[in-house]
Design an enzyme around this catalytic site. Structure first.
Site, PDB file in Angstrom:
ATOM      1  N   GLY A 101       0.837  -1.206   0.000  1.00 27.14           N
ATOM      2  CA  GLY A 101       0.000   0.000   0.000  1.00 27.14           C
ATOM      3  C   GLY A 101       0.867   1.250   0.000  1.00 27.14           C
ATOM      4  CB  SER A 102       0.044   4.667   1.127  1.00 25.01           C
ATOM      5  OG  SER A 102      -1.080   4.807   0.291  1.00 25.01           O
ATOM      6  CB  ILE A 103       4.518   1.963   3.645  1.00 28.09           C
ATOM      7  CG1 ILE A 103       4.199   0.527   3.215  1.00 28.09           C
ATOM      8  CG2 ILE A 103       3.758   2.328   4.914  1.00 28.09           C
ATOM      9  CD1 ILE A 103       4.654  -0.519   4.218  1.00 28.09           C
ATOM     10  CE  LYS A 157       0.541   6.874  -1.979  1.00 31.87           C
ATOM     11  NZ  LYS A 157      -0.656   7.280  -1.233  1.00 31.87           N
TER      12      LYS A 157
END
Length: 471
Positions: A205-207, A209
């Protein structure tokens, strides 16, 4: 007649030589490898005459030891479930697992034996093996264990400056001291207590980024440029949506990381180009073996190839914010976080601090060394700035603590199907001089800020409290 006897004699001689070479190969050349194989119970049977060494945390707390009872030797684990399945078990009935399996050679004193030990081995004399001193801190391990209890997932805490693993918890767990009597219940239990979830692979997921940030920087894109997030964007016919369709408005890089803006990272990741993205993920260790005391599966970008040479545009866009087919372990995410904290350098992780022989002489001591350098110091500082903003004004605020500034990033990864998202939280502290880096995963826990952040917060607070006590 003589020819016949000669042929039989030659066959017997060749058979003897062939058999002898085979025995030498398996008994000498492959002996260490065979001893380390968890399926081989030779190590267990050796314990009839060799007392397996103890396992201790960095402060001397006993994690595993062998006791002599009226019924014979018994392997005990005084901390119960807290360090399982990392420590593993060693039994005659079910073989061995975890550290007890991979370090059997060291615990039995069979690795690089001294002349005295070679003689003791040759005459099968009674003796004691080596002790393992781990980098783990049982006080931090207990905090992580208690915080995660009742959930399924993992907590990994690392000293970013030297790669020491300070805590490594996987849930659910089991009591290794009762493994033989509880075996049937343990293997039937949901969520696999025997599997170390810290080493298992999950969508990030967004980690992710944090990793994509490196591609954006290294492509030379202007991170002060403003981008208008409208809640969704369309790339190559595929709609990329924000969580809950929330429009973040005008954001630069720092705000995009703080608000966890999917569309920003998809658009700017594509602007950076697939080559910069794949180079960045490789520099962070995707597609590579992690040099560690335990086996950790390779993190991957696609199902078919951990580190492909190219990506389709749609899969590339999804990969920039940790969806698509990207898979990574909590252990690897802790290393990535530690690399950001350590000015862009990821240290070789260590679980074994030192090895002591039966007379407590040191025969091994770990040495800190750099594994990868995915970021320059300036690039690491840029990511840190965005992660600090995420704590102070963004999605990572539930992990904030009083008295110290932490840098953090949340993730809510879609696992596929109808299940709740996996909740991630990565963080390090203090942001200006990091002493601990943490990765927390709560499987199907919902949001990172809701389910994982409180666990990371508790671990970081305990770590800073212990550090303050040392000073």
């Amino acid at each position: 007649m003589n020819n016949g006897i000669r042929k039989i004699a030659l066959i017997m001689v060749f058979s003897f030589v062939f058999l002898s070479l085979g025995l030498v190969y398996w008994q000498v050349v492959k002996a260490d490898e065979m001893l380390d194989n968890p399926a081989n119970r030779r190590a267990i049977y050796l314990e009839e005459r060799i007392t397996r060494g103890g396992i201790f945390d960095r402060n001397g707390v006993v994690l595993a030891k062998t006791e002599q009872t009226a019924d014979g030797k018994v392997r005990t684990y005084p901390q119960g479930e807290m360090f399982e399945p990392l420590l593993g078990y060693a039994t005659v009935k079910y073989g061995s697992a975890g550290l007890e399996a991979t370090e059997a050679e060291t615990l039995l004193g069979m690795k690089n034996p001294s002349i005295l030990r070679r003689i003791q081995n040759a005459f099968e004399l009674q003796r004691t093996g080596n002790d393992l001193i781990l980098t783990l801190d049982s006080r931090l391990q207990e905090t992580a264990y208690q915080s995660l209890q009742g959930k399924t997932g993992a907590v990994v805490a690392i000293d970013p400056q030297n790669g020491d693993v300070l805590a490594l918890v996987s849930q659910p767990s089991y009591d290794a001291g009762a493994i033989e009597q509880d075996w049937d219940e343990i293997i039937a239990e949901a969520d696999s207590p025997l599997v170390n979830h810290a080493f298992s692979l999950f969508p990030p997921g967004s980690i992710m980024k944090v990793v994509t940030s490196a591609a954006i920087f290294q492509a030379g894109l202007d991170t002060t440029e403003l981008y208008d997030c409208e809640g969704s964007t369309v790339i190559n016919g595929q709609t990329i949506q924000e969580q809950n369709d929330k429009a973040h408005g005008w954001v630069n890089y720092d705000l995009a990381l703080a608000y966890s803006c999917n569309t920003y990272f998809a658009q700017y990741g594509i602007k950076a180009g697939v080559n910069h993205f794949l180079e960045a993920v490789s520099n962070f260790g995707f597609g590579r073996d992690i040099p560690f005391d335990q086996y950790v599966p390779i993190s991957s970008i696609t199902r078919d190839d951990p580190l492909p040479e190219n990506l389709s545009l749609n899969l590339f866009a999804e990969s920039t914010f940790g969806q698509g087919q990207v898979m990574v372990s909590p252990f690897h995410m802790a290393l990535i976080t530690a690399g950001v904290a350590n000015d862009g350098k990821i240290m070789v992780p260590h679980l074994i601090d030192s090895v002591l022989d039966s007379k407590q002489n040191s025969i091994y001591r770990r040495t800190p060394e750099v594994w990868l350098t995915p970021l320059s110091k300036e690039e690491a500082e840029k990511i840190t700035s965005g992660m600090v903003l995420a704590v102070n004004k963004g999605t990572a605020s539930p992990g904030a603590i009083s008295g110290a500034q932490i840098a953090a990033k949340t993730g809510s990864a879609e696992p596929g199907g109808d299940g709740d998202t996996h909740a991630w939280y990565i963080a390090f502290a203090p942001a200006e001089n990091p002493e601990i880096a943490v990765a927390v995963l709560v499987e199907h826990g919902g949001t990172g800020g809701g389910a994982a952040a409180p666990i990371a917060k508790a671990v970081i607070e305990k770590a800073l409290e212990l550090k303050e006590g040392e000073n």
